[in-house]
Design an enzyme around this catalytic site. Structure first.
Site, PDB file in Angstrom:
ATOM      1  N   ARG A 156       0.808  -1.227   0.000  1.00 44.07           N
ATOM      2  CA  ARG A 156       0.000   0.000   0.000  1.00 44.07           C
ATOM      3  C   ARG A 156       0.841   1.276   0.000  1.00 44.07           C
ATOM      4  O   ARG A 156       0.512   2.217  -0.721  1.00 44.07           O
ATOM      5  CB  ARG A 156      -1.003  -0.014   1.152  1.00 44.07           C
ATOM      6  CG  ARG A 156      -2.008  -1.191   1.043  1.00 44.07           C
ATOM      7  CD  ARG A 156      -3.189  -1.060   1.978  1.00 44.07           C
ATOM      8  NE  ARG A 156      -4.073  -0.007   1.544  1.00 44.07           N
ATOM      9  CZ  ARG A 156      -4.133   1.176   2.094  1.00 44.07           C
ATOM     10  NH1 ARG A 156      -3.381   1.469   3.138  1.00 44.07           N
ATOM     11  NH2 ARG A 156      -4.950   2.087   1.614  1.00 44.07           N
ATOM     12  N   CYS A 209      14.390  -4.952  -3.667  1.00 39.59           N
ATOM     13  CA  CYS A 209      15.301  -4.223  -4.556  1.00 39.59           C
ATOM     14  C   CYS A 209      14.525  -3.175  -5.318  1.00 39.59           C
ATOM     15  O   CYS A 209      14.250  -3.311  -6.514  1.00 39.59           O
ATOM     16  CB  CYS A 209      15.979  -5.198  -5.497  1.00 39.59           C
ATOM     17  SG  CYS A 209      17.092  -6.235  -4.595  1.00 39.59           S
TER      18      CYS A 209
HETATM   19  N1  LLP Z   1     -17.729  -3.771  -2.502  1.00 32.47           N
HETATM   20  C1  LLP Z   1     -17.149  -3.598  -3.702  1.00 32.47           C
HETATM   21  C2  LLP Z   1     -17.909  -3.886  -4.912  1.00 32.47           C
HETATM   22  C3  LLP Z   1     -15.808  -3.165  -3.769  1.00 32.47           C
HETATM   23  O1  LLP Z   1     -15.226  -2.999  -4.955  1.00 32.47           O
HETATM   24  C4  LLP Z   1     -15.089  -2.926  -2.569  1.00 32.47           C
HETATM   25  C5  LLP Z   1     -13.693  -2.509  -2.611  1.00 32.47           C
HETATM   26  C6  LLP Z   1     -15.747  -3.127  -1.352  1.00 32.47           C
HETATM   27  C7  LLP Z   1     -17.071  -3.543  -1.350  1.00 32.47           C
HETATM   28  C8  LLP Z   1     -15.068  -2.913  -0.035  1.00 32.47           C
HETATM   29  O2  LLP Z   1     -14.710  -1.600   0.142  1.00 32.47           O
HETATM   30  P1  LLP Z   1     -14.062  -1.133   1.554  1.00 32.47           P
HETATM   31  O3  LLP Z   1     -15.147  -1.275   2.593  1.00 32.47           O
HETATM   32  O4  LLP Z   1     -12.919  -2.020   1.832  1.00 32.47           O
HETATM   33  O5  LLP Z   1     -13.676   0.262   1.320  1.00 32.47           O
HETATM   34  N2  LLP Z   1      -6.682  -1.939  -2.515  1.00 32.47           N
HETATM   35  C9  LLP Z   1      -7.234  -0.665  -2.091  1.00 32.47           C
HETATM   36  C10 LLP Z   1      -8.714  -0.774  -1.831  1.00 32.47           C
HETATM   37  C11 LLP Z   1      -9.492  -1.291  -3.024  1.00 32.47           C
HETATM   38  C12 LLP Z   1     -10.958  -1.442  -2.749  1.00 32.47           C
HETATM   39  C13 LLP Z   1     -11.619  -2.171  -3.856  1.00 32.47           C
HETATM   40  N3  LLP Z   1     -13.013  -2.385  -3.686  1.00 32.47           N
HETATM   41  C14 LLP Z   1      -6.487  -0.200  -0.847  1.00 32.47           C
HETATM   42  O6  LLP Z   1      -5.596  -0.900  -0.391  1.00 32.47           O
HETATM   43  O7  LLP Z   1      -6.738   0.886  -0.359  1.00 32.47           O
END
Ligand code: LLP
Length: 483
Positions: free
Chosen positions: A373, A404
């Site tokens: 992240r 690296c």
């Molecule tokens: N529902 C859908 C359709 C989603 O695409 C996502 C997250 C969630 C629920 C859950 O969202 P949350 O409650 O976690 O905000 N890799 C990124 C975050 C990507 C989120 C993708 N979709 C990070 O590390 O910040």
């Protein structure tokens, strides 16, 4: 969060014994110490550390009744530690808030992309939640953890025929994202005795960044049907005898601190619900996605789970009553806010490089492969030494990973007491999008993960070994004979 030490509410300088000027000569304030913030046991996403975090009689950090440095020695580092009490508390916060503020039926589905494992699936299932999966791997993991298929949905903007077949065969609701999904389903579903349960995902026209949002007529997103297409999809589905349109889905983004966009979303979705019902669909579910943010650093101030659920619930109730619609079942899909704060990553401190007048690099035995992240999103974190969490900071370091890649830095400007090789460092709020986004860059094996509770620790993910990484390599015989 309870401290056995006297310092619990002071400023950064009172607990760490230093000010920014002491360590950097600059005017930036030191970050607040993670244990000096008012804790919110009812909404763990507002805390920096798990709700069971304590300083024990030795002055060392404990989570779930386990001394973190002791876990590091027993299981090795890097180590993902997951606090069961925090995870259960967030599940209950969502469930109870939905029961309290939404007058109709409701279900929170854990967005398992945040952290997918058998143990987490089992825990979340035992708290009565459902689960959102986006691949055959996440789906099988959830089922393997005992998640009932009728509480699951399958998402994805490019699902394979195999993934759709698996979902349909197991009775998992499919969130239709595009026409391709419908074509593939039309080839699979009619052969089955029961109708396939579907939600339709559409782009709601609300673009949300962490601290601002805009509403636009059209949104540049790869997910879901464009709103212009919605009516055609709903009309098409009305002609598909194999399909049951259970409801609609939209998701506006992630790590969101504002409540207003979620309120707006309810109105947009209620319009779509009205259209779907006018075309004869039962459409009993409204799935508003996830997105609630968490506190990674002291300056973050996300709303509580209760406030988020209350806002969404009230907005859906009001949007439906304005349009004379019977209340749908309310679904939401929290990922980060459900699991992030329960997680702490432990590293061992290794080498040090001091560049006079510039910075001091302190390297740990993990980095961008176990937490991509910071390098991907410039995300910030909070960290302390596990055995001296309240010791006065004496230097400002740049915490570097071992990969690296110059950008492999976990934390910039971390105020620490003098740390020596072998010291264990704890990085907070790593329970979401760390393990699930981990890689084997540089052929570095993935960390182990343990679940802590009441003084006990259970291994929930075995540590990969370097040899494991050769498992899927194939050396063609004509090459092996070359050496
Ligand atoms: N529902 C859908 C359709 C989603 O695409 C996502 C997250 C969630 C629920 C859950 O969202 P949350 O409650 O976690 O905000 N890799 C990124 C975050 C990507 C989120 C993708 N979709 C990070 O590390 O910040």
């Amino acid at each position: 969060m309870v401290l056995s030490s006297a310092a619990s509410t002071g400023t950064a300088s009172s607990a760490t014994g230093v000010t920014a000027t002491d360590v950097s000569g600059g005017s930036d304030l030191l970050p607040l110490h993670p244990f000096e913030l008012p804790g919110d046991p009812l909404s763990p996403n507002r805390n920096l550390a798990p709700i069971t975090t304590r300083i024990n009689g030795l002055g060392a950090l404990e989570v779930g009744g386990c001394q973190l440095s002791e876990l590091a020695h027993r299981y090795g580092t890097p180590l993902y530690v997951l606090d069961e009490a925090t995870l259960r508390a967030t599940c209950r916060a969502y469930r109870q808030a939905l029961e309290r503020f939404y007058p109709g039926p409701s279900l929170a589905l854990y967005a398992s992309k945040a952290n997918s494992s058998l143990a987490i699936s089992a825990l979340v299932a035992s708290e009565g939640l459902g689960l959102d999966a986006v691949s055959a791997g996440e789906l099988l993991t959830a089922l393997g953890g005992g998640m009932p298929p009728e509480r699951m949905v399958l998402h994805g903007n490019n699902k394979s025929a195999e993934e759709l077949e698996l979902a349909v065969a197991r009775g998992v609701t499919v969130v239709v994202d595009n026409w391709n999904d419908l074509e593939l389903l039309a080839a699979i579903a009619p052969a089955r005795s029961s109708r396939v349960r579907l939600l339709v995902r559409f782009t709601p026209g609300i673009e949300c960044h962490t601290h601002e949002y805009i509403r636009t007529g059209h949104l540049d997103s790869k997910f879901g049907f464009d709103p212009d297409q919605l009516e055609a999809v709903l009309r098409h589905l009305a002609e598909c005898p194999w399909a049951d349109l259970d409801g609609l889905h939209a998701h506006i983004g992630s790590q969101i601190f504002e409540l207003e966009p979620h309120r707006d979303l309810a109105g947009v979705m209620a319009d779509a619900l009205q259209l779907a019902r006018s075309l004869g669909h039962r459409c009993s579910d409204l799935n508003v996605g996830g997105g609630l943010g968490i506190r990674y650093v002291a300056g973050d101030d996300p709303p509580s789970i209760e406030d988020w659920v209350r806002t969404v619930s009230e907005a859906v109730v009001s949007a439906c009553s304005q349009r004379g619609l019977a209340l749908p079942r309310l679904l939401c899909e929290p990922g980060r806010s459900l699991v992030a704060t329960a997680g702490v990553t432990l590293y061992s401190v290794g080498s040090r490089k001091a560049i006079t007048g510039l910075r001091t690099y302190l390297s740990v035995d993990g980095g961008m492969s176990d937490n991509p992240r910071p390098i991907t999103y410039q995300s910030q974190y909070t960290a302390v030494l596990a055995d001296r969490p309240l010791a006065p900071a004496t230097e400002m370091v740049t915490l570097a990973g071992k990969h690296c890649e110059s950008g492999d830095v976990l934390l910039k400007n971390l105020a620490l007491p003098a740390a020596a090789s072998g010291d264990v460092l704890a990085v907070f709020a790593t329970g979401a999008y760390n393990a699930s986004m981990s890689s084997n860059y540089n052929r570095i094996p993935r960390p182990a993960a343990v679940l802590v509770s009441d003084g006990g620790a259970d291994l929930i993910q075995r540590r990969e070994q370097p040899e494991d990484l050769l498992r899927y390599d194939v050396l063609p015989s004509r090459l092996s004979s070359l050496s």
